[in-house]
Design a protein around this motif. Structure first.
Motif, PDB file in Angstrom:
ATOM      1  N   ASN A  61       0.814  -1.216   0.000  1.00  0.00           N
ATOM      2  CA  ASN A  61       0.000   0.000   0.000  1.00  0.00           C
ATOM      3  C   ASN A  61       0.846   1.264   0.000  1.00  0.00           C
ATOM      4  O   ASN A  61       0.308   2.358  -0.185  1.00  0.00           O
ATOM      5  CB  ASN A  61      -0.920   0.013   1.230  1.00  0.00           C
ATOM      6  N   TYR A  62       2.160   1.107   0.231  1.00  0.00           N
ATOM      7  CA  TYR A  62       3.007   2.286   0.409  1.00  0.00           C
ATOM      8  C   TYR A  62       4.215   2.318  -0.518  1.00  0.00           C
ATOM      9  O   TYR A  62       4.682   3.403  -0.863  1.00  0.00           O
ATOM     10  CB  TYR A  62       3.492   2.354   1.866  1.00  0.00           C
ATOM     11  N   ILE A  63       4.739   1.183  -0.893  1.00  0.00           N
ATOM     12  CA  ILE A  63       5.909   1.155  -1.771  1.00  0.00           C
ATOM     13  C   ILE A  63       5.633   0.203  -2.929  1.00  0.00           C
ATOM     14  O   ILE A  63       4.708  -0.611  -2.888  1.00  0.00           O
ATOM     15  CB  ILE A  63       7.188   0.723  -1.017  1.00  0.00           C
ATOM     16  N   SER A  64       6.449   0.306  -3.960  1.00  0.00           N
ATOM     17  CA  SER A  64       6.231  -0.484  -5.169  1.00  0.00           C
ATOM     18  C   SER A  64       6.585  -1.949  -4.941  1.00  0.00           C
ATOM     19  O   SER A  64       7.328  -2.299  -4.016  1.00  0.00           O
ATOM     20  CB  SER A  64       7.076   0.076  -6.314  1.00  0.00           C
ATOM     21  N   VAL A  65       6.066  -2.785  -5.824  1.00  0.00           N
ATOM     22  CA  VAL A  65       6.367  -4.215  -5.758  1.00  0.00           C
ATOM     23  C   VAL A  65       7.856  -4.455  -5.980  1.00  0.00           C
ATOM     24  O   VAL A  65       8.467  -5.309  -5.323  1.00  0.00           O
ATOM     25  CB  VAL A  65       5.538  -4.985  -6.803  1.00  0.00           C
ATOM     26  N   ASP A  66       8.452  -3.685  -6.886  1.00  0.00           N
ATOM     27  CA  ASP A  66       9.894  -3.837  -7.136  1.00  0.00           C
ATOM     28  C   ASP A  66      10.702  -3.536  -5.884  1.00  0.00           C
ATOM     29  O   ASP A  66      11.693  -4.221  -5.599  1.00  0.00           O
ATOM     30  CB  ASP A  66      10.329  -2.906  -8.273  1.00  0.00           C
ATOM     31  N   GLU A  67      10.295  -2.515  -5.153  1.00  0.00           N
ATOM     32  CA  GLU A  67      11.022  -2.170  -3.929  1.00  0.00           C
ATOM     33  C   GLU A  67      10.842  -3.248  -2.869  1.00  0.00           C
ATOM     34  O   GLU A  67      11.772  -3.571  -2.131  1.00  0.00           O
ATOM     35  CB  GLU A  67      10.560  -0.813  -3.404  1.00  0.00           C
ATOM     36  N   ILE A  68       9.644  -3.815  -2.788  1.00  0.00           N
ATOM     37  CA  ILE A  68       9.409  -4.915  -1.837  1.00  0.00           C
ATOM     38  C   ILE A  68      10.298  -6.098  -2.192  1.00  0.00           C
ATOM     39  O   ILE A  68      10.923  -6.721  -1.316  1.00  0.00           O
ATOM     40  CB  ILE A  68       7.920  -5.322  -1.836  1.00  0.00           C
ATOM     41  N   LEU A  69      10.364  -6.435  -3.471  1.00  0.00           N
ATOM     42  CA  LEU A  69      11.215  -7.546  -3.895  1.00  0.00           C
ATOM     43  C   LEU A  69      12.683  -7.265  -3.589  1.00  0.00           C
ATOM     44  O   LEU A  69      13.446  -8.181  -3.260  1.00  0.00           O
ATOM     45  CB  LEU A  69      11.030  -7.805  -5.388  1.00  0.00           C
ATOM     46  N   SER A  70      13.057  -5.988  -3.671  1.00  0.00           N
ATOM     47  CA  SER A  70      14.443  -5.614  -3.399  1.00  0.00           C
ATOM     48  C   SER A  70      14.797  -5.802  -1.923  1.00  0.00           C
ATOM     49  O   SER A  70      15.850  -6.349  -1.594  1.00  0.00           O
ATOM     50  CB  SER A  70      14.680  -4.163  -3.811  1.00  0.00           C
ATOM     51  N   ILE A  71      13.897  -5.394  -1.030  1.00  0.00           N
ATOM     52  CA  ILE A  71      14.212  -5.496   0.399  1.00  0.00           C
ATOM     53  C   ILE A  71      14.053  -6.923   0.923  1.00  0.00           C
ATOM     54  O   ILE A  71      14.557  -7.250   1.998  1.00  0.00           O
ATOM     55  CB  ILE A  71      13.350  -4.534   1.247  1.00  0.00           C
ATOM     56  N   LEU A  72      13.365  -7.787   0.147  1.00  0.00           N
ATOM     57  CA  LEU A  72      13.235  -9.184   0.575  1.00  0.00           C
ATOM     58  C   LEU A  72      14.583  -9.892   0.614  1.00  0.00           C
ATOM     59  O   LEU A  72      14.722 -10.922   1.283  1.00  0.00           O
ATOM     60  CB  LEU A  72      12.278  -9.930  -0.354  1.00  0.00           C
ATOM     61  N   LYS A  73      15.564  -9.351  -0.078  1.00  0.00           N
ATOM     62  CA  LYS A  73      16.892  -9.960  -0.083  1.00  0.00           C
ATOM     63  C   LYS A  73      17.639  -9.696   1.222  1.00  0.00           C
ATOM     64  O   LYS A  73      18.662 -10.322   1.473  1.00  0.00           O
ATOM     65  CB  LYS A  73      17.705  -9.404  -1.251  1.00  0.00           C
ATOM     66  N   HIS A  74      17.157  -8.773   2.026  1.00  0.00           N
ATOM     67  CA  HIS A  74      17.834  -8.371   3.248  1.00  0.00           C
ATOM     68  C   HIS A  74      17.216  -9.068   4.461  1.00  0.00           C
ATOM     69  O   HIS A  74      15.997  -9.281   4.515  1.00  0.00           O
ATOM     70  CB  HIS A  74      17.723  -6.858   3.450  1.00  0.00           C
ATOM     71  N   ASN A  75      18.046  -9.401   5.422  1.00  0.00           N
ATOM     72  CA  ASN A  75      17.519  -9.925   6.683  1.00  0.00           C
ATOM     73  C   ASN A  75      16.822  -8.832   7.484  1.00  0.00           C
ATOM     74  O   ASN A  75      15.816  -9.078   8.136  1.00  0.00           O
ATOM     75  CB  ASN A  75      18.656 -10.526   7.518  1.00  0.00           C
ATOM     76  N   ASN A  76      17.382  -7.625   7.447  1.00  0.00           N
ATOM     77  CA  ASN A  76      16.813  -6.498   8.171  1.00  0.00           C
ATOM     78  C   ASN A  76      16.076  -5.611   7.165  1.00  0.00           C
ATOM     79  O   ASN A  76      16.662  -4.733   6.534  1.00  0.00           O
ATOM     80  CB  ASN A  76      17.918  -5.718   8.880  1.00  0.00           C
ATOM     81  N   LYS A  77      14.762  -5.855   7.018  1.00  0.00           N
ATOM     82  CA  LYS A  77      13.977  -5.121   6.024  1.00  0.00           C
ATOM     83  C   LYS A  77      13.889  -3.629   6.313  1.00  0.00           C
ATOM     84  O   LYS A  77      14.026  -2.801   5.394  1.00  0.00           O
ATOM     85  CB  LYS A  77      12.571  -5.708   5.923  1.00  0.00           C
ATOM     86  N   PRO A  78      13.658  -3.210   7.567  1.00  0.00           N
ATOM     87  CA  PRO A  78      13.629  -1.758   7.831  1.00  0.00           C
ATOM     88  C   PRO A  78      14.951  -1.076   7.471  1.00  0.00           C
ATOM     89  O   PRO A  78      14.953   0.047   6.962  1.00  0.00           O
ATOM     90  CB  PRO A  78      13.351  -1.684   9.336  1.00  0.00           C
ATOM     91  N   LEU A  79      16.067  -1.740   7.716  1.00  0.00           N
ATOM     92  CA  LEU A  79      17.360  -1.166   7.359  1.00  0.00           C
ATOM     93  C   LEU A  79      17.477  -1.004   5.845  1.00  0.00           C
ATOM     94  O   LEU A  79      18.031  -0.004   5.355  1.00  0.00           O
ATOM     95  CB  LEU A  79      18.488  -2.050   7.879  1.00  0.00           C
ATOM     96  N   ALA A  80      16.939  -1.959   5.089  1.00  0.00           N
ATOM     97  CA  ALA A  80      16.970  -1.860   3.634  1.00  0.00           C
ATOM     98  C   ALA A  80      16.156  -0.661   3.151  1.00  0.00           C
ATOM     99  O   ALA A  80      16.533   0.006   2.174  1.00  0.00           O
ATOM    100  CB  ALA A  80      16.437  -3.151   3.019  1.00  0.00           C
ATOM    101  N   LEU A  81      15.043  -0.375   3.827  1.00  0.00           N
ATOM    102  CA  LEU A  81      14.241   0.792   3.458  1.00  0.00           C
ATOM    103  C   LEU A  81      15.004   2.084   3.744  1.00  0.00           C
ATOM    104  O   LEU A  81      14.941   3.041   2.954  1.00  0.00           O
ATOM    105  CB  LEU A  81      12.915   0.772   4.219  1.00  0.00           C
ATOM    106  N   LEU A  82      15.724   2.126   4.868  1.00  0.00           N
ATOM    107  CA  LEU A  82      16.542   3.301   5.161  1.00  0.00           C
ATOM    108  C   LEU A  82      17.648   3.477   4.116  1.00  0.00           C
ATOM    109  O   LEU A  82      17.987   4.604   3.726  1.00  0.00           O
ATOM    110  CB  LEU A  82      17.162   3.184   6.556  1.00  0.00           C
ATOM    111  N   GLN A  83      18.207   2.353   3.682  1.00  0.00           N
ATOM    112  CA  GLN A  83      19.239   2.422   2.652  1.00  0.00           C
ATOM    113  C   GLN A  83      18.677   3.043   1.375  1.00  0.00           C
ATOM    114  O   GLN A  83      19.343   3.863   0.719  1.00  0.00           O
ATOM    115  CB  GLN A  83      19.786   1.030   2.361  1.00  0.00           C
ATOM    116  N   GLN A  84      17.451   2.672   1.017  1.00  0.00           N
ATOM    117  CA  GLN A  84      16.827   3.240  -0.189  1.00  0.00           C
ATOM    118  C   GLN A  84      16.576   4.729  -0.009  1.00  0.00           C
ATOM    119  O   GLN A  84      16.735   5.514  -0.953  1.00  0.00           O
ATOM    120  CB  GLN A  84      15.521   2.504  -0.489  1.00  0.00           C
ATOM    121  N   HIS A  85      16.178   5.142   1.221  1.00  0.00           N
ATOM    122  CA  HIS A  85      16.084   6.573   1.508  1.00  0.00           C
ATOM    123  C   HIS A  85      17.410   7.268   1.194  1.00  0.00           C
ATOM    124  O   HIS A  85      17.455   8.309   0.538  1.00  0.00           O
ATOM    125  CB  HIS A  85      15.761   6.781   2.997  1.00  0.00           C
ATOM    126  N   GLY A  86      18.503   6.691   1.699  1.00  0.00           N
ATOM    127  CA  GLY A  86      19.821   7.283   1.500  1.00  0.00           C
ATOM    128  C   GLY A  86      20.203   7.377   0.037  1.00  0.00           C
ATOM    129  O   GLY A  86      20.774   8.385  -0.410  1.00  0.00           O
TER     130      GLY A  86
END
Length: 310
Positions: free
Chosen positions: A146-171
């Motif tokens: 509801n908030y981010i794209s499917v591609d971005e969700i698939l991207s953060i699924l590769k990470h153990n720490n999903k919130p950290l992956a979202l912060l990385q995308q912010h950066g």
């Protein structure tokens, strides 16, 4: 109301300043009270039937044990409340920094690419929900579509720490704005400092989540309470059973309830009614951010479920 109310509304609770059902209270210590009832009944039987074999038990002995238990309980309550209050302060900082982040983007970024601020804003909402769910050992990406794209969700699924992956995308997106000339160096530093505060808050919450209060302390405390009940029951052997046993049940219930309250507060991210209400806080952040964006489809705040809120 958005669908996030359905997705996130059944977890992450906190007791409210309302009348708590007596059943909820007694359910927390029901097994301990059964054990106390059995112990006191057995001791009363033996002290009545074989009183001549048992020495006198002065009341000073159970009084000493009761004082020691009170000191131990006081220490545990203090330490548990400190952990609970620190968790609440961390999420208060997340609320403040989330609002600040969006206002910084709206006021400091020039020649903003179309939809860029909304992308940041919705990703920040997703980060708040994902962070809360990860602390509850739930799947962090549930409902994030509801908030981010499917591609971005698939991207953060590769990470153990999903919130950290979202912060990385912010950066990465902040760096992209800087390289595109939408940010000057001072503004870029300010935005990065806000991202650092997000990371700091996440790390502090993870420290609370991963630092276990010593289990031996709880076992020792329970042993001391049972020993106190045994010595007090022996000391009151001349008291009629219809008065002695209920009295011991009430006294032990007070000790066990205090210990259980401390045990629940010491883990503020375990999805219990005493927890920090991170879902409710994330919903507040969502409401604030969407209003800052000028949107009209604003979700309602989460409502309390009787004596607690999600």
């Amino acid at each position: 109301m958005t669908t996030s109310g359905v997705l996130f509304g059944n977890s992450n609770t906190m007791l409210l300043d309302k009348k708590i059902p007596i059943g909820y209270v007694l359910n927390k210590v029901k097994y301990e009270l059964v054990y106390v009832l059995i112990i006191t009944s057995i001791i009363h039987y033996f002290t009545t039937r074989y009183h001549y074999l048992l020495p006198e038990m002065p009341l000073t002995i159970p009084a000493f044990l009761g004082t020691a238990i009170s000191i131990l309980l006081s220490f545990k309550l203090s330490q548990s409340y400190d952990r609970w209050w620190e968790a609440r302060k961390i999420w208060g900082a997340i609320v403040n920094d989330s609002r600040t982040f969006i206002i910084q983007l709206q006021t400091l970024v020039k020649n903003t690419p179309n939809g860029a601020i909304k992308t940041f804003a919705y990703r920040q909402i997703a980060w708040c929900y994902a962070l809360g769910q990860s602390f509850r050992d739930k799947e962090p990406t549930d409902g994030l579509e509801n908030y981010i794209s499917v591609d971005e969700i698939l991207s953060i699924l590769k990470h153990n720490n999903k919130p950290l992956a979202l912060l990385q995308q912010h950066g990465k997106d902040v760096a992209a704005l800087y390289n595109a000339g939408c940010l000057d160096s001072i503004t870029c530093v300010q935005l990065n400092n806000t991202l650092v505060r997000f990371s700091d808050s996440m790390g502090m919450a993870e420290r609370i989540k991963n630092t276990v209060f010593p289990a031996t302390y709880r076992r020792f405390l329970h042993f001391a309470i049972y020993l106190f009940i045994i010595t007090l029951s022996i000391a009151l052997r001349d008291t009629p059973s219809y008065f002695e046993i209920p009295l011991l049940l009430v006294i032990s219930a007070v000790f066990f309830l205090l210990e259980r309250s401390a045990s629940q507060m010491q883990d503020p991210f375990d999805n219990k009614p005493t927890d920090t209400p991170v879902t409710s806080i994330a919903r507040t952040i969502e409401i604030n951010i969407k209003q800052l964006l000028g949107e009209t489809d604003i979700p309602d705040p989460l409502k309390s479920s009787g004596y607690y809120i999600n």
